[in-house]
Write a protein that holds these residues in place. Sequence first.
Motif: not given
Length: 359
Positions: A40-46, A107-112, A114-119, A146-150
């Motif tokens: 994802r973009m969040t994985d490639k761009d800090p 919405v915040g939980a879904i965005h979290w 999809k964009a931040v948690m491990s993919d 799970a704690d580390a990935d999220s």
Amino acid sequence: MAHEDDPLEHERASWKPSPGLAVAVTDPVSNPGLPPHRERMTDKDPASMKRAVRGIYTLFYLSIAGSIWAIAAYMLFPIESGRIVDIRNNNLFIGLGIALALLAIGVGAIHWSKAVMSDKEFVEPRHATRGRDTTREAAIKAFADADADSGFGRRAMVRNSLIAALAASVVPGVVLFRGLAPFNSPENPHAGDPVYLLEHTMWKEGMRLAHDPSGEPIKAADLTLGSAVHVIPEALAEVSHSEGYLDEKAKAIVLLIRMLPEQLTESEDRKEWSYNGIVAYSKVCTHVGCPVALYEQQTHHLLCPCHQSQFDVTDHAKVIFGPAARPLPQLPITVDDEGYLIARSDFLEPVGPSFWERH
């Protein structure tokens, strides 16, 4: 010790096909494997990751603001006037606040996720359902992973804002419960005091006992031995539904029972509360307020069908079984000059659940 090293060993035995069902194939289906992982973009761009994190906790803080607005709207748009416009504004603005609070959390939980948690994709093999030491250790490791990935443990702003939003989201509902209770007014100064309301019913000295729901007065001579009659105050028929007919009936409802006078065990201060073997007890259970309406004629026991509390009518309706904490309140009765049953007074203790007796 081999079975401890292999937690699937006891399941693998069940995987072996029966000799009569085994089929050998020359071209078995090959495992296609997983497709290549797409970052994802969040994985490639800090910087993108930071923006996503800021957006997530901003949504959670927006949820808190929605909860606060719902509470404020409850006070800013009162409905005591009873006007349609006031009720509409109250429902509209409180509803908007609650909707914003819950929507922002979702919405915040879904965005979290999809964009931040491990993919990363992974295959989880089917494991034994019976717990073993190795299984428990794996479960603990799964929680740690799970704690580390999220990032729940290390992203303090996201974690704390989520906890605050969840806590705030229930507050409007708690505040709205206050609106379910009546409010005091100069015309009715005790409308919001449940202790006072349950201490006083429509019964008063000289009021006739009447059949429920007809309102026809009851003569003592008309009651047969072993009968149980549902009773309301005669004056209740004059109360309309808009004036609180159901509320008054729920407090004043009585069960009238006749037995032989010698079957009653009465204390000295209550010998005048019955008349010729006729006793009257509140029909409202002292546990949680259910109607006590099942009378067993042979044992003289009253049963509450909700939670099976039982009361002994021959001995001041004391509790002999179940969760009820105190006897049913007794209504003192006698007869007037025409032979009709009347109340000597109101109940001398609060009716209903025992909580109100301890005010």
